[in-house]
Design a protein around this motif. Structure first.
Motif, PDB file in Angstrom:
ATOM      1  N   ILE A  24       7.746   8.516   1.083  1.00 49.72           N
ATOM      2  CA  ILE A  24       7.972   9.965   1.070  1.00 49.72           C
ATOM      3  C   ILE A  24       7.349  10.621  -0.158  1.00 49.72           C
ATOM      4  CG2 ILE A  24       9.771  11.743   0.829  1.00 49.72           C
ATOM      5  CD1 ILE A  24      11.582   9.841   2.539  1.00 49.72           C
ATOM      6  N   VAL A  25       7.457   9.974  -1.325  1.00 54.47           N
ATOM      7  CA  VAL A  25       7.054  10.629  -2.585  1.00 54.47           C
ATOM      8  C   VAL A  25       5.671  10.234  -3.100  1.00 54.47           C
ATOM      9  CG1 VAL A  25       9.444  10.943  -3.319  1.00 54.47           C
ATOM     10  CG2 VAL A  25       8.196   8.904  -4.060  1.00 54.47           C
ATOM     11  N   LYS A  26       5.041   9.233  -2.520  1.00 50.31           N
ATOM     12  CA  LYS A  26       3.796   8.704  -3.078  1.00 50.31           C
ATOM     13  C   LYS A  26       2.686   9.753  -3.206  1.00 50.31           C
ATOM     14  CE  LYS A  26       2.214   6.888   1.344  1.00 50.31           C
ATOM     15  NZ  LYS A  26       2.075   5.681   2.163  1.00 50.31           N
ATOM     16  N   GLN A  27       2.525  10.611  -2.222  1.00 50.85           N
ATOM     17  CA  GLN A  27       1.479  11.635  -2.313  1.00 50.85           C
ATOM     18  C   GLN A  27       1.796  12.664  -3.393  1.00 50.85           C
ATOM     19  OE1 GLN A  27      -1.555  11.888  -1.085  1.00 50.85           O
ATOM     20  NE2 GLN A  27      -1.326   9.961  -0.013  1.00 50.85           N
ATOM     21  N   ASP A  28       3.069  13.005  -3.546  1.00 52.28           N
ATOM     22  CA  ASP A  28       3.454  13.951  -4.600  1.00 52.28           C
ATOM     23  C   ASP A  28       3.215  13.353  -5.980  1.00 52.28           C
ATOM     24  OD1 ASP A  28       4.245  15.904  -2.763  1.00 52.28           O
ATOM     25  OD2 ASP A  28       6.279  15.108  -2.666  1.00 52.28           O
ATOM     26  N   ILE A  29       3.525  12.070  -6.148  1.00 51.68           N
ATOM     27  CA  ILE A  29       3.254  11.412  -7.432  1.00 51.68           C
ATOM     28  C   ILE A  29       1.757  11.373  -7.680  1.00 51.68           C
ATOM     29  CG2 ILE A  29       3.411   9.256  -8.734  1.00 51.68           C
ATOM     30  CD1 ILE A  29       6.012   8.685  -7.105  1.00 51.68           C
ATOM     31  N   ARG A  30       1.002  10.950  -6.681  1.00 54.73           N
ATOM     32  CA  ARG A  30      -0.448  10.845  -6.834  1.00 54.73           C
ATOM     33  C   ARG A  30      -1.081  12.201  -7.135  1.00 54.73           C
ATOM     34  NH1 ARG A  30      -4.598  11.804  -7.855  1.00 54.73           N
ATOM     35  NH2 ARG A  30      -6.592  10.950  -7.190  1.00 54.73           N
ATOM     36  N   ASN A  31      -0.552  13.273  -6.568  1.00 57.38           N
ATOM     37  CA  ASN A  31      -1.117  14.604  -6.769  1.00 57.38           C
ATOM     38  C   ASN A  31      -0.516  15.336  -7.962  1.00 57.38           C
ATOM     39  OD1 ASN A  31      -2.908  14.447  -4.565  1.00 57.38           O
ATOM     40  ND2 ASN A  31      -1.243  14.912  -3.169  1.00 57.38           N
ATOM     41  N   PHE A  32       0.374  14.677  -8.702  1.00 58.53           N
ATOM     42  CA  PHE A  32       0.950  15.313  -9.878  1.00 58.53           C
ATOM     43  C   PHE A  32      -0.150  15.536 -10.909  1.00 58.53           C
ATOM     44  CE2 PHE A  32       3.515  15.942 -13.613  1.00 58.53           C
ATOM     45  CZ  PHE A  32       4.627  16.614 -13.114  1.00 58.53           C
ATOM     46  N   ASP A  33      -0.069  16.665 -11.606  1.00 52.51           N
ATOM     47  CA  ASP A  33      -1.092  17.019 -12.595  1.00 52.51           C
ATOM     48  C   ASP A  33      -1.312  15.873 -13.584  1.00 52.51           C
ATOM     49  OD1 ASP A  33      -2.939  18.736 -13.924  1.00 52.51           O
ATOM     50  OD2 ASP A  33      -1.390  19.185 -15.423  1.00 52.51           O
ATOM     51  N   GLY A  34      -2.534  15.420 -13.688  1.00 57.52           N
ATOM     52  CA  GLY A  34      -2.885  14.360 -14.622  1.00 57.52           C
ATOM     53  C   GLY A  34      -2.927  12.972 -14.023  1.00 57.52           C
ATOM     54  N   ASN A  35      -2.388  12.789 -12.819  1.00 57.76           N
ATOM     55  CA  ASN A  35      -2.432  11.484 -12.177  1.00 57.76           C
ATOM     56  C   ASN A  35      -3.741  11.355 -11.419  1.00 57.76           C
ATOM     57  OD1 ASN A  35      -2.057   9.593  -9.761  1.00 57.76           O
ATOM     58  ND2 ASN A  35      -0.326   9.079 -11.057  1.00 57.76           N
ATOM     59  N   ARG A  36      -4.463  10.269 -11.661  1.00 63.74           N
ATOM     60  CA  ARG A  36      -5.769  10.073 -11.031  1.00 63.74           C
ATOM     61  C   ARG A  36      -5.822   8.888 -10.078  1.00 63.74           C
ATOM     62  NH1 ARG A  36      -5.966  14.380 -11.233  1.00 63.74           N
ATOM     63  NH2 ARG A  36      -6.686  15.690 -12.906  1.00 63.74           N
ATOM     64  N   PHE A  37      -4.725   8.106 -10.016  1.00 61.76           N
ATOM     65  CA  PHE A  37      -4.764   6.897  -9.186  1.00 61.76           C
ATOM     66  C   PHE A  37      -3.350   6.355  -9.084  1.00 61.76           C
ATOM     67  CE2 PHE A  37      -5.382   2.251  -8.768  1.00 61.76           C
ATOM     68  CZ  PHE A  37      -6.303   2.203  -7.740  1.00 61.76           C
ATOM     69  N   LEU A  38      -2.983   5.840  -7.918  1.00 61.58           N
ATOM     70  CA  LEU A  38      -1.659   5.243  -7.745  1.00 61.58           C
ATOM     71  C   LEU A  38      -1.739   4.128  -6.718  1.00 61.58           C
ATOM     72  CD1 LEU A  38       1.449   5.247  -8.191  1.00 61.58           C
ATOM     73  CD2 LEU A  38       1.585   6.911  -6.316  1.00 61.58           C
ATOM     74  N   GLU A  39      -1.194   2.976  -7.093  1.00 64.80           N
ATOM     75  CA  GLU A  39      -1.075   1.866  -6.153  1.00 64.80           C
ATOM     76  C   GLU A  39       0.299   1.232  -6.307  1.00 64.80           C
ATOM     77  OE1 GLU A  39      -5.486   0.112  -5.301  1.00 64.80           O
ATOM     78  OE2 GLU A  39      -4.464  -0.695  -7.048  1.00 64.80           O
ATOM     79  N   LEU A  40       0.764   0.612  -5.230  1.00 64.33           N
ATOM     80  CA  LEU A  40       2.006  -0.146  -5.235  1.00 64.33           C
ATOM     81  C   LEU A  40       1.671  -1.577  -4.833  1.00 64.33           C
ATOM     82  CD1 LEU A  40       5.151  -0.249  -5.358  1.00 64.33           C
ATOM     83  CD2 LEU A  40       5.115   0.258  -2.893  1.00 64.33           C
ATOM     84  N   TYR A  41       2.175  -2.531  -5.615  1.00 60.99           N
ATOM     85  CA  TYR A  41       1.962  -3.948  -5.345  1.00 60.99           C
ATOM     86  C   TYR A  41       3.306  -4.640  -5.135  1.00 60.99           C
ATOM     87  CZ  TYR A  41      -2.517  -3.002  -7.678  1.00 60.99           C
ATOM     88  OH  TYR A  41      -3.716  -2.481  -8.059  1.00 60.99           O
ATOM     89  N   ARG A  42       3.263  -5.715  -4.353  1.00 62.59           N
ATOM     90  CA  ARG A  42       4.453  -6.547  -4.140  1.00 62.59           C
ATOM     91  C   ARG A  42       4.131  -7.963  -4.608  1.00 62.59           C
ATOM     92  NH1 ARG A  42       7.531  -6.528   1.554  1.00 62.59           N
ATOM     93  NH2 ARG A  42       9.596  -6.411   0.600  1.00 62.59           N
ATOM     94  N   ASP A  43       5.041  -8.554  -5.356  1.00 60.17           N
ATOM     95  CA  ASP A  43       4.849  -9.906  -5.858  1.00 60.17           C
ATOM     96  C   ASP A  43       4.738 -10.888  -4.684  1.00 60.17           C
ATOM     97  OD1 ASP A  43       5.171 -11.554  -8.544  1.00 60.17           O
ATOM     98  OD2 ASP A  43       6.255 -12.636  -6.960  1.00 60.17           O
ATOM     99  N   LYS A  44       3.815 -11.818  -4.790  1.00 61.87           N
ATOM    100  CA  LYS A  44       3.590 -12.760  -3.694  1.00 61.87           C
ATOM    101  C   LYS A  44       4.684 -13.820  -3.584  1.00 61.87           C
ATOM    102  CE  LYS A  44      -0.541 -13.726  -2.120  1.00 61.87           C
ATOM    103  NZ  LYS A  44      -0.513 -12.886  -0.957  1.00 61.87           N
ATOM    104  N   THR A  45       5.339 -14.142  -4.701  1.00 62.47           N
ATOM    105  CA  THR A  45       6.351 -15.196  -4.653  1.00 62.47           C
ATOM    106  C   THR A  45       7.777 -14.657  -4.614  1.00 62.47           C
ATOM    107  OG1 THR A  45       6.365 -15.414  -7.062  1.00 62.47           O
ATOM    108  CG2 THR A  45       4.869 -16.855  -5.833  1.00 62.47           C
ATOM    109  N   ASN A  46       7.977 -13.416  -5.028  1.00 61.71           N
ATOM    110  CA  ASN A  46       9.301 -12.807  -4.997  1.00 61.71           C
ATOM    111  C   ASN A  46       9.193 -11.438  -4.326  1.00 61.71           C
ATOM    112  OD1 ASN A  46      11.779 -11.619  -5.401  1.00 61.71           O
ATOM    113  ND2 ASN A  46      11.970 -12.296  -7.518  1.00 61.71           N
ATOM    114  N   PRO A  47       9.536 -11.351  -3.042  1.00 65.73           N
ATOM    115  CA  PRO A  47       9.332 -10.110  -2.294  1.00 65.73           C
ATOM    116  C   PRO A  47      10.249  -8.952  -2.697  1.00 65.73           C
ATOM    117  CG  PRO A  47      10.449 -11.728  -0.929  1.00 65.73           C
ATOM    118  CD  PRO A  47      10.071 -12.426  -2.206  1.00 65.73           C
ATOM    119  N   THR A  48      11.108  -9.165  -3.681  1.00 62.02           N
ATOM    120  CA  THR A  48      11.950  -8.072  -4.172  1.00 62.02           C
ATOM    121  C   THR A  48      11.387  -7.451  -5.445  1.00 62.02           C
ATOM    122  OG1 THR A  48      13.402  -9.471  -5.532  1.00 62.02           O
ATOM    123  CG2 THR A  48      14.011  -9.171  -3.199  1.00 62.02           C
TER     124      THR A  48
END
Length: 98
Positions: A24-48
């Protein structure tokens, strides 16, 4: 410009709640003034365990985001889902190879 890396651990039964809210919020975070890039990663061995990786123009831009209603609302939803204290690093990129 600098990179912000945040490590977050969630209760197993709260992961879907986190992912739904992030969606829901990822586009708002990415478009926040000064933000130029946003990614989310998940750990391969611990899915939490997840990491956000974002580029910010200046530390002032990141601080403005951290004081914004968007951050406060997102944090209010996310904080109760943590199973451990989040960790954050602000780093300068020294080398990038495409």
């Amino acid at each position: 410009m600098f990179v912000r890396i945040v490590k977050m651990g969630f209760y197993e039964d709260k992961v879907d709640d986190f992912l739904a809210n992030f969606d829901i919020v990822k586009q708002d975070i990415r478009n926040f003034d000064g933000n130029r890039f946003l990614e989310l990663y998940r750990d391969k061995t611990n899915p939490t365990v997840f990491f956000t990786y974002s580029y910010w123009e200046t530390e002032a831009h990141l601080e403005a985001y951290r004081k914004s209603a968007l951050f406060c609302e997102t944090w209010a939803v996310t904080k109760p889902l943590f199973n451990s204290k989040p960790e954050a690093w602000s780093v300068d990129k020294l080398v990038s190879l495409p």
